[in-house]
Write a protein that holds these residues in place. Structure first.
Motif, PDB file in Angstrom:
ATOM      1  N   SER A  76      42.926  65.914  49.948  1.00 38.18           N
ATOM      2  CA  SER A  76      41.617  65.479  50.068  1.00 38.18           C
ATOM      3  C   SER A  76      40.493  66.224  49.530  1.00 38.18           C
ATOM      4  O   SER A  76      39.726  65.793  48.711  1.00 38.18           O
ATOM      5  N   SER A  77      40.746  67.546  49.677  1.00 43.52           N
ATOM      6  CA  SER A  77      39.710  68.551  49.219  1.00 43.52           C
ATOM      7  C   SER A  77      39.853  68.492  47.799  1.00 43.52           C
ATOM      8  O   SER A  77      38.948  68.530  47.040  1.00 43.52           O
ATOM      9  N   PHE A  78      40.881  68.295  47.057  1.00 45.29           N
ATOM     10  CA  PHE A  78      40.825  68.369  45.706  1.00 45.29           C
ATOM     11  C   PHE A  78      39.978  67.458  44.875  1.00 45.29           C
ATOM     12  O   PHE A  78      39.365  67.519  43.972  1.00 45.29           O
ATOM     13  N   VAL A  79      40.269  66.184  45.440  1.00 47.86           N
ATOM     14  CA  VAL A  79      39.435  65.151  45.053  1.00 47.86           C
ATOM     15  C   VAL A  79      38.204  65.257  45.305  1.00 47.86           C
ATOM     16  O   VAL A  79      37.135  64.832  44.502  1.00 47.86           O
ATOM     17  N   LEU A  80      37.732  65.791  46.365  1.00 49.21           N
ATOM     18  CA  LEU A  80      36.187  65.922  46.831  1.00 49.21           C
ATOM     19  C   LEU A  80      35.737  66.915  45.804  1.00 49.21           C
ATOM     20  O   LEU A  80      34.405  66.710  45.474  1.00 49.21           O
ATOM     21  N   THR A  81      36.214  67.987  45.354  1.00 44.32           N
ATOM     22  CA  THR A  81      35.744  68.973  44.567  1.00 44.32           C
ATOM     23  C   THR A  81      35.542  68.430  43.042  1.00 44.32           C
ATOM     24  O   THR A  81      34.698  68.653  42.852  1.00 44.32           O
TER      25      THR A  81
ATOM     26  N   GLU B 207      32.184  64.857  41.427  1.00 46.25           N
ATOM     27  CA  GLU B 207      31.101  64.929  40.301  1.00 46.25           C
ATOM     28  C   GLU B 207      31.694  64.708  39.137  1.00 46.25           C
ATOM     29  O   GLU B 207      31.794  65.632  38.179  1.00 46.25           O
ATOM     30  N   ARG B 208      32.061  63.244  38.611  1.00 48.58           N
ATOM     31  CA  ARG B 208      32.852  63.399  37.397  1.00 48.58           C
ATOM     32  C   ARG B 208      32.166  63.653  36.082  1.00 48.58           C
ATOM     33  O   ARG B 208      32.861  64.189  35.346  1.00 48.58           O
ATOM     34  N   ARG B 209      30.766  63.430  36.077  1.00 44.96           N
ATOM     35  CA  ARG B 209      30.136  63.934  34.824  1.00 44.96           C
ATOM     36  C   ARG B 209      30.010  65.570  34.779  1.00 44.96           C
ATOM     37  O   ARG B 209      29.626  65.935  33.719  1.00 44.96           O
ATOM     38  N   ASN B 210      30.182  66.098  35.532  1.00 49.90           N
ATOM     39  CA  ASN B 210      29.993  67.699  35.789  1.00 49.90           C
ATOM     40  C   ASN B 210      31.185  68.215  35.511  1.00 49.90           C
ATOM     41  O   ASN B 210      32.087  68.189  36.086  1.00 49.90           O
ATOM     42  N   ARG B 211      31.290  68.923  34.359  1.00 52.32           N
ATOM     43  CA  ARG B 211      32.456  69.644  33.718  1.00 52.32           C
ATOM     44  C   ARG B 211      33.014  70.692  34.844  1.00 52.32           C
ATOM     45  O   ARG B 211      34.015  70.951  35.051  1.00 52.32           O
ATOM     46  N   LYS B 212      32.010  71.328  35.378  1.00 51.50           N
ATOM     47  CA  LYS B 212      32.507  72.436  36.174  1.00 51.50           C
ATOM     48  C   LYS B 212      33.093  71.843  37.356  1.00 51.50           C
ATOM     49  O   LYS B 212      34.003  72.493  38.007  1.00 51.50           O
ATOM     50  N   SER B 213      32.626  70.817  37.879  1.00 53.81           N
ATOM     51  CA  SER B 213      33.170  70.034  39.054  1.00 53.81           C
ATOM     52  C   SER B 213      34.612  69.803  38.617  1.00 53.81           C
ATOM     53  O   SER B 213      35.647  69.965  39.548  1.00 53.81           O
ATOM     54  N   ASN B 214      34.990  69.403  37.713  1.00 50.81           N
ATOM     55  CA  ASN B 214      36.422  69.015  37.083  1.00 50.81           C
ATOM     56  C   ASN B 214      37.215  70.265  36.999  1.00 50.81           C
ATOM     57  O   ASN B 214      38.284  70.237  37.600  1.00 50.81           O
TER      58      ASN B 214
ATOM     59  N   GLY C 268      36.531  72.949  38.835  1.00 49.04           N
ATOM     60  CA  GLY C 268      36.698  73.327  39.871  1.00 49.04           C
ATOM     61  C   GLY C 268      37.982  72.871  40.507  1.00 49.04           C
ATOM     62  O   GLY C 268      38.961  73.272  41.112  1.00 49.04           O
ATOM     63  N   ALA C 269      38.110  71.491  40.390  1.00 53.44           N
ATOM     64  CA  ALA C 269      39.154  70.641  41.039  1.00 53.44           C
ATOM     65  C   ALA C 269      40.352  71.124  40.486  1.00 53.44           C
ATOM     66  O   ALA C 269      41.457  71.189  41.441  1.00 53.44           O
ATOM     67  N   ILE C 270      40.479  71.145  39.167  1.00 53.72           N
ATOM     68  CA  ILE C 270      41.829  71.472  38.709  1.00 53.72           C
ATOM     69  C   ILE C 270      42.477  72.765  39.028  1.00 53.72           C
ATOM     70  O   ILE C 270      43.558  73.056  39.460  1.00 53.72           O
TER      71      ILE C 270
ATOM     72  N   GLU D 276      31.933  76.540  43.153  1.00 53.95           N
ATOM     73  CA  GLU D 276      30.651  76.220  41.965  1.00 53.95           C
ATOM     74  C   GLU D 276      30.527  74.991  41.733  1.00 53.95           C
ATOM     75  O   GLU D 276      29.614  74.347  41.413  1.00 53.95           O
ATOM     76  N   GLY D 277      31.976  74.594  41.168  1.00 52.32           N
ATOM     77  CA  GLY D 277      31.933  73.034  40.723  1.00 52.32           C
ATOM     78  C   GLY D 277      31.715  71.948  41.455  1.00 52.32           C
ATOM     79  O   GLY D 277      31.176  71.037  41.495  1.00 52.32           O
ATOM     80  N   ALA D 278      32.156  72.307  43.033  1.00 47.22           N
ATOM     81  CA  ALA D 278      32.077  71.109  43.896  1.00 47.22           C
ATOM     82  C   ALA D 278      30.751  70.640  44.201  1.00 47.22           C
ATOM     83  O   ALA D 278      29.737  71.335  44.094  1.00 47.22           O
ATOM     84  N   PRO D 279      30.687  69.432  44.596  1.00 45.24           N
ATOM     85  CA  PRO D 279      29.290  68.725  44.979  1.00 45.24           C
ATOM     86  C   PRO D 279      28.617  69.756  46.157  1.00 45.24           C
ATOM     87  O   PRO D 279      29.523  70.235  46.827  1.00 45.24           O
TER      88      PRO D 279
END
Lengths: 486, 512
Positions: free
Chosen positions: B140-145, B148-155, B157-159, B237-240
């Protein structure tokens, strides 16, 4: 009557009221601040008439459980050691608040932090439970950080964080010391009065270790050499009123801690440290004086003279006599009054000329006679002229220390000479000689400044001529303290 | 199936999570706020159920499903803390502008699922359940991180979070398989005499020790202990922002909860000879977190490193392994929820401009002059930061006080070949770290109080009056509500901690 709680927390009430006021209502903010700290002053002054001078016991005691699970109490009380300091705190805060009425920006925040600072300082002197003591001790840090950092001079940020980190480093070791004595005592307690009785069962090595932990916390505050480097910086950068409180009250917390906690609770550790303490005292006296001599900035000079005067206090303590202890407590009070006045006076001239360089003035005595008179009086008091308050404290410290430390006391007298030299030199350069034309329009002290200064000057003269009221407060307690040491 | 009723809060929450996912399809995007309200109310109901259950059970440990799972004061305490943090997180989400409204249901459902995972985790007494719960949290946390799909940092961070998480899960599974090999079961307790671990014989076998070591490492990743903390700053940093706030609190304390259960109660670290190792990990975690935080310019990263350091402090209690240590761990965990979420809430108010343009700034410079823009927010932040630094009279101080006290008392009664110096050293490193941390916490205060306000584009305001004012702060009622709750906790437990301590002490009698 929870008189001590009321005195301690009145400023907190004021601070909360100020927080609730809109920031445009600057006048109301100032009135609330003066009102609350004034009431605190009046109440603590009223205690003067109810204070029992014959006993060394704690008076006006308030005690109730605070965190029963670990036996922490809300435990307040005063004796001849702490009461004069409480009086000093309320007086100096009130005076500083008057002096702060000329603060122009961010008034609401300024008075808010200042009142919080007062709560912390009063709490330190009033609390008799080590956790409570530590809590108040730390409460003083944060307001001081903001007061220096927001309203200070050019290097204010650096001065503020250096003050914060220095003091905190010392005090976290004190925290470990507090925990260590808690676990050592049985049943576990933070009650200072019980801990003062329980040391006979503690072995010497433990006492030495814990003494060092506490000493680190106190020495930074005193400040005792070599932990003094934060002080000149903080003093110079802080706004006038904050310098006043810093010198007059905050430094006293360190000396008070050594007398109250280290000396009484860890006698073996204290005994072990005594030879070093006296050396540190001598270094403080002579080194502080010499540094002051080398300064061209008036404020820095006064700051270093504080280091020198705290050396007298330490010397008096190291004497381990009734006279020495009385001298130390009296010197704390006198230094508070006198150095407070000195900082205010330096602030007066800095406000007008925006310089504190001793060499930038000359011949001001003719131009600003009242100012010159007050400044001369404060300087003479600080260098220990008989007839003014500073004399008695220093005299008693020297007399008290002499029987035990003849050589060191003799050497310390050099400090007195240097102190005299730099104060006289400063007076000469600033007030005598031909008038520096640049300052021909200099105005004399105004009503606000006079209001702040007069009580201090009056007390300096009064206690110089007749120190008995102050000594009467102290005597019973220091007599008891001196009797503890075998 | 005995005592299935005790699972009611978890079951209810899971069903609700599924419901929220369906609602996502059915509900129009306009009414997405409704789903958030639904989520926090659900969490509040679960919280109430647990609080009620606590008073009913009278504080006795109740085994569920034949020893797979246990309900005792300690697990309930952590569940309350987790639920509190999820409620506060949803409050933050309500004010946060960067989340796509069309997926509000999915978002809430993931939040709820990961909460359920945490609730299972702190109650688990079986390694398999521990693993399943951890995976539920992690996925769940990976997806939540990455929400923000348009935010590269969010992606990014999730990866990163996913790769590190997968790696740590693998180690954990390996540890569990060794555990099974050594003991012949995945249970941590004897089903017959619930609460105590079955044969203490295996603790001497090297395979068992190795198993416990790997499991410890797996937990270490989740709790972000150094040197297994590398995913933390990037993920936060990447997560909402509300997710970063949530991740910095809930999974961490849930993992601390299971760490405390396993390494303090069921298989005490001392019996494994892990005390010194754990002490070193604690020291390293504190020191790495605090030192690296000194150099951060981004507040999210700064708080990320700070949260690493905070976990280090909590570990002191686990190392101590005493009753006082457990109290310290519980106390600090709850206090940490309040102060850390509070700090993140202020960061959101300052950094998020309320629109979906992705222009929110979490640089330290965004805090310049906050005291003049909003004194209340600046004071809120100061209180949370000082509490994190452990200054009295705030709650963080009480927590640290207990943890350091635990270390010192453990040092006094140290036995079994463990040198007291380990505990004393830990206390000294702990207090010194508190001093270091003040520097960077006060760096934020420096930006808030000492610097003049920015006009938003890096230029300083010319004077008090002239020049453009900085953009208005985006802080609505829910954010202030969240702040108020956090501040109330930080002040109340700091000034009058006794009710909290009394609750925490309930957990102690059930320890061996």
């Amino acid at each position: 009557m929870n008189i001590l709680s009321i005195i301690t927390f009145l400023p907190l009430v004021g601070a909360l009221v100020i927080l609730a006021l809109p920031k445009e209502k600057e006048r109301s903010v100032q009135i609330v601040a003066l009102l609350c700290s004034g009431l605190s002053l009046i109440l603590s002054g009223a205690l003067f008439f109810f204070f029992n001078r014959q006993t060394a016991d704690m008076q006006f005691v308030e005690r109730m459980p605070w965190i029963p699970s670990i036996n922490v109490q809300y435990f307040l009380g005063v004796d001849g050691l702490s009461y004069p300091l409480i009086l000093l705190t309320t007086l100096m805060t009130f005076v500083s608040l008057i002096a702060s009425l000329n603060i122009k920006n961010r008034i609401k925040e300024y008075f808010f932090w200042f009142l919080i600072l007062e709560v912390g300082m009063l709490g330190v002197f009033a609390s008799l439970d080590l956790v409570l003591f530590y809590v108040f001790w730390e409460i003083t840090l944060v307001p001081m950080y903001f007061l220096i950092g927001i309203w200070g001079g050019p290097k204010k940020e650096y001065a503020a964080i250096k003050f914060f980190l220095y003091t905190l480093t010392g005090s976290v070791f004190m925290l470990l010391g507090i925990l260590a004595v808690y676990f050592k005592s049985s049943p576990h307690t933070f009650d200072l009065l019980i801990l003062l009785q329980s040391h006979p069962t503690w072995e010497r090595s433990f006492q030495i270790l814990i003494f060092l932990a506490f000493y680190l916390g106190f020495a930074v505050k005193v400040p005792a050499f070599p932990f003094h480097t934060w002080l000149p910086l903080a003093h110079v950068e802080a706004p006038t009123a904050v310098s006043v409180v810093l010198a007059a009250v905050l430094l006293k917390m360190g000396v008070y801690g050594i007398m109250r906690v280290s000396y009484g609770m860890l006698p073996l550790g204290f005994q072990w440290f005594l030879p070093y303490l006296v050396i540190i005292a001598v270094i403080n006296i002579i080194y502080g004086a010499l540094c002051a001599m080398a300064q061209t900035d008036m404020k820095k000079m006064v700051a270093y003279s504080s280091i020198n005067h705290m050396g007298y206090c330490l010397l008096g303590i190291a004497g381990l006599t009734v006279t020495g202890f009385s001298g130390a407590v009296l010197e704390m009070v006198n230094h508070g009054l006198i150095t407070g006045a000195l900082f205010l006076l330096v602030g007066v001239i800095y406000d007008r000329t925006h310089t504190r360089d001793i060499g930038a003035f000359g011949g001001l005595a003719a131009k600003v006679p009242v100012y010159a008179g007050l400044m001369s009086l404060a300087c003479f008091a600080s260098l220990g002229l008989p007839g003014l308050a500073g004399f008695w404290g220093e005299l008693l410290c020297f007399i008290g220390a002499f029987p035990r430390w003849k050589l060191y006391t003799g050497v310390s007298v050099i400090g007195l000479l240097v102190t005299t030299a730099f104060f006289l030199r400063m007076l000469e350069k600033v007030f005598l000689g031909p008038l520096n034309e640049k300052w021909k329009d200099l105005a004399d002290v105004d009503a606000r400044e006079l209001c702040a200064l007069l009580p201090l000057v009056a007390l300096t003269i009064y206690l110089g001529i007749y120190p008995k009221p102050a000594l009467d407060l102290i005597n019973a307690t220091v007599g008891h303290m001196a009797g503890l040491f075998k | 199936m005995q005592n299935l009723g005790l699972l009611a809060p978890e079951i209810a929450l899971s069903l609700l999570g599924l419901g929220l996912m369906l609602a996502d399809i059915l509900a129009p995007a306009k009414s997405s706020k409704l789903l958030y309200h639904f989520a926090w109310v659900a969490a509040a109901v679960a919280l109430a159920l647990i609080a009620r259950g606590l008073s009913v059970s009278g504080g006795l440990p109740l085994p569920v499903s034949g020893g797979l799972w246990v309900v005792d004061p300690m697990s309930q305490f952590f569940k309350l803390a987790v639920l509190l943090s999820v409620i506060m997180t949803v409050m933050l989400c309500l004010e946060y502008g960067q989340l796509p409204p069309a997926q509000a249901g999915t978002f809430c459902a993931l939040l709820i699922f990961s909460t359920v995972g945490m609730m299972l985790l702190v109650s688990a007494t079986d390694m398999l359940l521990v693993f399943v719960a951890l995976e539920l949290i992690s996925i769940s946390s990976f997806v939540l991180t990455g929400f923000e799909r348009r935010n590269r940092k969010s992606n990014e961070g999730a990866i990163k979070y996913f790769l590190f998480g997968a790696f740590s899960s693998a180690i954990m599974v390996y540890g569990i398989s060794l555990y099974y090999g050594a003991t012949g079961t995945t249970r941590l307790v004897d089903p017959q005499s619930a609460g105590l671990w079955l044969p203490a014989l295996q603790t001497k076998s090297p395979v068992f020790t190795l198993a416990m070591l790997f499991i410890l490492l797996g937990f270490g990743f989740k709790a972000a202990m150094a040197p297994m903390h590398f995913w933390v700053p990037d993920a936060y940093e990447g997560a909402p922002l509300p997710v970063a706030a949530f991740l910095s609190v809930a999974p961490k304390i849930a993992t601390i909860g299971v760490l405390a259960r396993v390494y303090m109660v069921l298989v005490p670290a001392a019996s494994l000879g892990f005390t010194t190792l754990l002490a070193l990990l604690a020291m390293l975690t504190m020191t790495v977190g605090n030192t690296v935080a000194l150099f951060q310019d981004n507040v999210k990263r700064l708080l990320a490193y700070s949260s690493i350091a905070q976990a280090g402090y909590i570990l002191i209690g686990i190392v101590a392994g005493t009753a006082l240590g457990i109290q310290g761990v519980l106390l600090y965990s709850l206090v940490y929820v309040a102060m850390n979420l509070g700090a993140f809430a202020v960061v959101q108010a300052v950094g998020d401009n309320g629109s979906r343009d992705g222009l929110g700034s979490y640089e330290l410079a965004a805090f310049d002059g906050l005291a003049q823009r909003s004194l209340s927010l600046a004071l809120f932040m100061t209180a949370f930061l000082l509490s994190l630094a452990g200054l009295p009279p705030l709650a963080g101080f009480i927590g640290k006080f207990y943890l350091f006290a635990a270390a010192l008392s453990a040092g006094r009664s140290a036995s079994g070949g463990i040198s007291p110096a380990v505990f004393y050293g830990l206390a000294v490193v702990g207090v010194l770290n508190s001093v270091v941390s003040v520097y960077y916490y006060m760096k934020i205060a420096y930006h808030m109080f000492f610097l003049p306000a920015n006009s938003g584009k890096g230029e300083r305001l010319p004077s008090k009056d002239g020049g453009p004012l900085p953009a208005a702060l985006h802080a609505g009622p829910y954010l202030y509500g969240c702040l108020a709750v956090a501040l109330a906790g930080v002040l109340y437990f700091g000034i009058y901690p006794d009710p909290l301590i009394a609750n925490v002490q309930l957990s102690v009698p059930h320890l061996p």
